[in-house]
Design an enzyme around this catalytic site. Structure first.
Site, mmCIF file in Angstrom:
data_model
loop_
_atom_site.group_PDB
_atom_site.id
_atom_site.type_symbol
_atom_site.label_atom_id
_atom_site.label_comp_id
_atom_site.label_asym_id
_atom_site.label_seq_id
_atom_site.Cartn_x
_atom_site.Cartn_y
_atom_site.Cartn_z
ATOM 1 N N HIS A 148 -16.803 13.599 67.755
ATOM 2 C CA HIS A 148 -17.726 14.102 66.735
ATOM 3 C C HIS A 148 -17.172 15.340 66.050
ATOM 4 O O HIS A 148 -17.899 16.069 65.390
ATOM 5 C CB HIS A 148 -19.092 14.419 67.356
HETATM 6 S S1 FES Z 1 -17.518 16.347 69.729
HETATM 7 FE FE1 FES Z 1 -18.935 14.979 70.580
HETATM 8 S S2 FES Z 1 -18.160 14.645 72.563
HETATM 9 FE FE2 FES Z 1 -16.774 16.038 71.703
#
Ligand code: FES
Length: 183
Positions: A148
């Site tokens: 993410h």
């Molecule tokens: S940014 Fe979502 S798990 Fe690492």
């Protein structure tokens, strides 16, 4: 891209992973001739599985390189930081950080070049990239979690993205100049 389920390996996976990591240390650090010695120094799989403290020789980890290992079922990164990485980590205005913590509080005094952190992203537990040569290290010379888009700096602190906290520090202490005991 790894996900949270990748962080719960079977015993054999753990063993293979540790052996791989150990082999990599010998190969990249001091050459193949060191591999048997490093293998002897590495904790055996039973010790690791039992959750006992483990001793780790950091000498074969060359500057700029990192290794991964498991302790008590948790992934740990050990990184030998370059001077540039240390300087970057210490030049930051700590108050501006999402999880304010000075670099000095995240390493052992006198051993600033070695950073030891748990290796799962504090967002959803994925494994950030940044240990292997050629890996993206994110915008802050640390680790990048592609799941993410979390960026960690060279102190393992969260700098950008959804992760709320810095990569935690496991309990460890130096038992000699280049030797640590985790646990
Ligand atoms: S940014 Fe979502 S798990 Fe690492």
């Amino acid at each position: 891209m790894a996900n949270a389920t990748d962080t719960k390996p079977t015993e054999s996976t753990r063993r293979d992973f540790l052996m791989l990591a150990t082999g990599a240390v010998g190969a990249v650090g001091l050459g193949a001739v060191v591999v048997p010695l490093v293998s002897q120094l590495a904790p055996d799989a039973q010790t690791v599985a039992a959750g006992a403290p483990i001793d780790l020789d950091l000498a074969p980890i060359a500057e700029g390189q990192a290794i991964k290992l498991f302790w008590r079922g948790k992934l740990i990164f050990v990184r030998h930081r370059t001077k540039k990485e240390i300087d970057e980590a210490r030049a930051v205005n700590v108050a501006s950080l999402p999880d304010p913590q000075p670099d000095q509080a995240r390493v052992k005094q006198g051993h600033e070049e070695f950073l030891v952190v748990y290796g799962n992203c504090t967002h959803l537990g994925c494994v950030p990239l940044g240990n292997s040569p050629g890996d993206p290290k994110g915008d802050f010379d640390g680790w990048f979690c592609p799941c993410h888009g979390s960026h960690y700096d060279s102190s393992g602190r969260i700098r950008k993205g959804p992760a709320p906290l810095n990569l935690p520090i496991p309990p460890y202490a130096f038992s000699a100049d280049t030797k640590i005991r985790i646990g």
